[in-house]
Motif scaffolding. Structure first.
Motif, PDB file in Angstrom:
ATOM      1  N   TYR A 129      10.385  -0.053   2.798  1.00  0.00           N
ATOM      2  CA  TYR A 129       9.667  -0.291   1.550  1.00  0.00           C
ATOM      3  C   TYR A 129      10.625  -0.668   0.427  1.00  0.00           C
ATOM      4  O   TYR A 129      10.295  -1.477  -0.433  1.00  0.00           O
ATOM      5  CB  TYR A 129       8.877   0.968   1.191  1.00  0.00           C
ATOM      6  CG  TYR A 129       8.033   0.815  -0.043  1.00  0.00           C
ATOM      7  CD1 TYR A 129       6.976  -0.097  -0.062  1.00  0.00           C
ATOM      8  CD2 TYR A 129       8.288   1.559  -1.184  1.00  0.00           C
ATOM      9  CE1 TYR A 129       6.202  -0.243  -1.199  1.00  0.00           C
ATOM     10  CE2 TYR A 129       7.522   1.410  -2.318  1.00  0.00           C
ATOM     11  CZ  TYR A 129       6.482   0.510  -2.320  1.00  0.00           C
ATOM     12  OH  TYR A 129       5.713   0.355  -3.436  1.00  0.00           O
ATOM     13  N   GLN A 154       1.040  -1.168   3.717  1.00  0.00           N
ATOM     14  CA  GLN A 154       1.552  -0.290   4.760  1.00  0.00           C
ATOM     15  C   GLN A 154       3.053  -0.115   4.573  1.00  0.00           C
ATOM     16  O   GLN A 154       3.857  -0.667   5.311  1.00  0.00           O
ATOM     17  CB  GLN A 154       1.249  -0.857   6.138  1.00  0.00           C
ATOM     18  CG  GLN A 154       1.361   0.193   7.223  1.00  0.00           C
ATOM     19  CD  GLN A 154       0.727  -0.298   8.505  1.00  0.00           C
ATOM     20  OE1 GLN A 154       0.975  -1.410   8.930  1.00  0.00           O
ATOM     21  NE2 GLN A 154      -0.085   0.533   9.126  1.00  0.00           N
ATOM     22  N   THR A 161       4.918   5.546   8.386  1.00  0.00           N
ATOM     23  CA  THR A 161       4.099   5.020   7.288  1.00  0.00           C
ATOM     24  C   THR A 161       3.267   6.180   6.740  1.00  0.00           C
ATOM     25  O   THR A 161       3.311   7.277   7.300  1.00  0.00           O
ATOM     26  CB  THR A 161       3.171   3.899   7.798  1.00  0.00           C
ATOM     27  OG1 THR A 161       2.091   4.494   8.537  1.00  0.00           O
ATOM     28  CG2 THR A 161       3.911   2.921   8.679  1.00  0.00           C
ATOM     29  N   PRO A 162       2.486   5.948   5.691  1.00  0.00           N
ATOM     30  CA  PRO A 162       1.673   7.049   5.170  1.00  0.00           C
ATOM     31  C   PRO A 162       0.732   7.652   6.218  1.00  0.00           C
ATOM     32  O   PRO A 162       0.361   8.822   6.106  1.00  0.00           O
ATOM     33  CB  PRO A 162       0.881   6.399   4.048  1.00  0.00           C
ATOM     34  CG  PRO A 162       1.712   5.260   3.606  1.00  0.00           C
ATOM     35  CD  PRO A 162       2.439   4.775   4.818  1.00  0.00           C
ATOM     36  N   THR A 163       0.323   6.877   7.209  1.00  0.00           N
ATOM     37  CA  THR A 163      -0.653   7.379   8.170  1.00  0.00           C
ATOM     38  C   THR A 163      -0.156   7.413   9.604  1.00  0.00           C
ATOM     39  O   THR A 163      -0.882   7.847  10.491  1.00  0.00           O
ATOM     40  CB  THR A 163      -1.914   6.499   8.140  1.00  0.00           C
ATOM     41  OG1 THR A 163      -1.505   5.152   8.285  1.00  0.00           O
ATOM     42  CG2 THR A 163      -2.670   6.670   6.850  1.00  0.00           C
ATOM     43  N   LEU A 207      -3.210   1.070   2.992  1.00  0.00           N
ATOM     44  CA  LEU A 207      -3.584   1.429   1.626  1.00  0.00           C
ATOM     45  C   LEU A 207      -4.282   0.229   0.986  1.00  0.00           C
ATOM     46  O   LEU A 207      -3.990  -0.912   1.338  1.00  0.00           O
ATOM     47  CB  LEU A 207      -2.323   1.811   0.844  1.00  0.00           C
ATOM     48  CG  LEU A 207      -1.516   2.967   1.441  1.00  0.00           C
ATOM     49  CD1 LEU A 207      -0.285   3.230   0.590  1.00  0.00           C
ATOM     50  CD2 LEU A 207      -2.348   4.215   1.564  1.00  0.00           C
TER      51      LEU A 207
END
Lengths: 302, 427
Positions: A175, A212, A233-235, A248
């Motif tokens: 990121y 993502q 990743t966040p998920t 997202l």
């Protein structure tokens, strides 16, 4: 010492709204085999590439439609730069662990283009060898990024092909490096376009990086699963494989830049020209990205 | 110069026999000589059969004596299930070498060599192009003995072509063959109640119909087409699509990992997966067939139609099996028919007596194999293909054993139809 004569790089401006007319192709080879391409059998549900209209349209009407319209609220500009007929090579930046950009570009062509055409997405050979993925990937219009495949699609079948010259270097970047283009391979995509004498259409995609974000690469899980990479990743991975679809709701913006035409024969043999053009394409996409990011007021609302 | 004196190696293979039959019909061909180490499996009218050893060591003398101008090599083994790997190697590599040696030399009369090869030349790999064209090699060296043999054989053919510029060398690389008469490992798999697959893979397959194989060989024999050509019908099918066309479910019985071991276990229980097939079941293969089309060849079947033809055969085969009598070669009879001064009417043969007609009235058993297992609608669909005398026998049998009114009615109307259209009633 005099430089050897170089074929000039012609960058022709296209009037907007008018699709690029397919240039009259000179007889490149003695035996032009294009007229011997197999015909279409209407009874079949798959193409010779393994593409399934049924699977594709099912996904298109459900998941892709949802993400494109409601989740990412995609905004498209410059769609008229994609020619309505003939082959063209779309070149885009690449990001996101399970990159949504390719599917969104394909959806944008279907939704916004006056002459919607199928888009062939080039993917790594890896997918052909992974059980399950190898069944699904060709059905939704992905082909292995083999030069012969790209040439057949562009030159012989005059189709649209999307390449990500960054390859997995783009989709596995973290990121913190967002919107920083990676190296553009070895310029193979330029060679392919020049050989097939089709234009390159650079594409900038903003939003996929935030949809993502990848915080880290999990080396151990990568080894265990045999996948290309396993991102954090966040998920994913804590929500399981479906977490790969947990994007997202970032606002997506797609910008199709003006096409670059290659009309002369044999340009692809000039390695210097190929490299220059690859840098040029990369610079245009990078400039476009910075421009779009700087104008953006919110990651989520555009 | 058109071919006039043709030598076919591998006459007893399915392809050699079919090609000889096809060439016999061409009156401009003076002589057709077939060599093999086994007797021909099909009926031939004027082809001369010469028995030679597997290694074809004495072929040179045959070629010189008969002043052969064209050699068609149909003998390559491309299916490891048909023979042991050592015999296959002997045949494919040593045999090819000796055949080419028999054609080379400054004083050789041979002007054309047609070599039947296989698309196993390209293998099946993860980083293959979607369509192989003739200029592409395989990305990785072969791992199975048959593929190694094919590469070696083709290498010696290429070397021969380089060193003998006066000889027109054609190499035809055939895709997987389908058809009602030929037997291959793939057809065997497709004959199973479900099409076996590797879990998680749906490979792309391209086929060619057996008739197109014969026509392609004939096409190359009659023309000057130096170089390599892929012979594969239009259309690349996914294996699931093939299963759908065959009307069968597909069964992912092979695991994606440890496939070779699992295939070894399956072999024990009678499911034969040759080692060269496993890579294809995983990655599949597509061929660019345009070059041979540009050379004037026209396919009679697409891949899809070839699969449909096989499907129809598999459906009807249990019913029609009794009607064909296998040909048996008998040297004395063949020699009598060809050379005896007492044969008056040229090459005409007495028509073979149909096994069905001969046995129909005499036996108490069913006139068609597995008759008792058939449903009435299957029998009715079969009736139109039967001769009147067989129909009569069928009616008697049906009357005595089952007495299904619908079947009898259908037979009666078929008999009436054949009499109305002037069909002579049988003895």
């Amino acid at each position: 010492m005099a430089d050897p004569p170089r074929t000039p790089l012609s960058v022709r401006e296209q009037p907007p709204g008018k699709g690029a007319p397919a240039p009259a192709l000179p007889a490149r080879r003695q035996d032009d085999l294009r007229r011997y391409l197999p015909g279409v059998e209407p009874e079949r549900q798959l193409t010779d590439w393994g593409r399934s209209e049924r699977v594709e349209s099912l996904l298109d009407r459900t998941l892709v439609e949802f993400y494109y319209r409601y989740w990412f609220r995609a905004e498209v500009e410059g769609i008229e730069n994609v020619p309505a007929g003939g082959g063209a090579l779309l070149v885009s930046n690449h990001s996101g662990a399970l990159p949504p950009d390719a599917v969104m570009i394909g959806k944008a062509l279907r939704e916004e283009h006056p002459h919607p055409r199928p888009l062939n997405i080039t993917v790594e050979h890896f997918f052909k060898g992974y059980p399950g993925l190898s069944m699904l990937i060709p059905k939704i219009g992905c082909v292995a990024a083999h030069p012969a495949n790209v040439h057949r699609l562009l030159y012989d079948e005059q189709q649209l092909v999307l390449v990500f010259p960054e390859g997995r270097k783009g989709s596995e970047k973290l990121y913190k490096d967002r919107y920083q283009l990676r190296r553009f391979g070895r310029g193979g995509f330029v060679e392919a376009a020049m050989r097939a004498q089709v234009p390159i259409v650079p594409v900038c995609v903003v939003g996929a990086e935030e949809a993502q974000p990848i915080f880290a690469q999990l080396k151990l899980l990568k080894k265990l699963t045999g996948l290309l990479y396993v991102p954090l990743t966040p998920t994913f991975p804590h929500l399981g494989p479906l977490g790969m679809l947990g994007y997202l709701p970032a606002k997506f913006k797609l910008r199709f830049l003006e096409p670059i035409h290659f009309d002369d024969e044999g340009m692809h043999e000039d390695k210097g020209l190929v490299q220059t053009t690859a840098h040029e394409v990369r610079a245009r996409i990078q400039d476009g990205l910075f421009d779009m990011v700087s104008k953006r007021e919110s990651v989520w609302f555009g | 110069m058109p071919s006039q004196r043709i030598l076919i190696t591998g006459l007893s293979t399915y392809w050699g026999g079919r090609l000889a039959q096809a060439l016999e019909a061409d009156p401009s061909i003076d002589a057709i000589i077939g060599v093999d180490n086994e007797e021909p499996s099909v009926e031939l009218e004027r082809t001369e059969y010469v028995k030679v050893g597997t290694q074809h060591a004495l072929l040179r003398r045959v070629v010189d004596a008969a002043e052969i101008d064209t050699v068609v090599d149909t003998r390559l083994v491309v299916d490891s299930a048909t023979t042991s790997s050592r015999k296959a190697h002997e045949n494919n590599v040593i045999g090819t070498m000796n055949i080419l040696a028999a054609c080379s030399g400054a004083d050789s009369t041979v002007r054309k060599v047609v070599f039947k090869s296989s698309s196993y030349f390209y293998g099946s790999g993860q980083d293959d192009p979607a369509f192989f064209d003739e200029s592409m090699g395989r990305p990785h060296p072969p791992r199975t003995p048959i593929e190694r043999d094919i590469l070696e054989a083709e290498a010696s053919v290429a070397e021969f072509a380089d060193t003998s510029p006066s000889v027109n060398v054609t190499v035809l690389r055939f895709a997987n063959v389908l058809g009602p008469r030929v037997r291959t490992s793939h057809i065997e798999l497709f004959s199973l109640p479900a099409v076996p697959m590797i879990l998680g893979f749906d490979p792309r397959y391209q086929f060619v119909h057996e008739d197109d194989v014969v026509h392609a060989l004939e096409h190359a024999t009659q023309r000057q087409l130096p170089g390599v050509y892929n012979v594969a019908a239009d259309g690349v099918l996914a294996l699931t699509e093939v299963a759908g066309l065959l009307g069968k479910p597909y069964a992912p019985i092979l695991p994606p990992w440890g496939t070779g071991i699992a295939a070894g276990v399956m072999r024990r229980i009678g499911l034969n997966f040759p080692s060269e097939m496993l890579a294809q079941l995983r990655f599949g293969r597509g061929l660019d067939n345009r070059r041979y089309k540009a050379a004037g060849f026209e396919y009679g079947y697409t891949s899809r139609e070839a699969v449909l033809a096989l499907a129809e055969h598999l459906r009807l085969h249990p019913l029609l099996r009794s009607s064909a009598e296998p040909y048996r070669y008998e040297r004395e009879v063949e020699e009598f028919l060809r050379w005896s001064p007492n044969v008056r009417n040229g090459t005409r043969r007495p028509a073979p007596v149909s096994g069905q007609a001969r046995g129909a009235g005499l036996t108490a058993g069913p006139p068609v194999d597995h008759y008792d297992d058939l449903r009435p609608d299957e029998i009715i669909s079969l009736i139109s293909s039967l001769e009147p005398e067989a129909l009569r026998a069928l009616r008697e049998y049906e009357n005595g054993h089952h007495g299904r009114a619908a079947v009898i009615e259908a037979i009666d109307s078929a008999v009436a139809r054949s009499q109305a259209s002037g069909g002579a009633p049988g003895a």
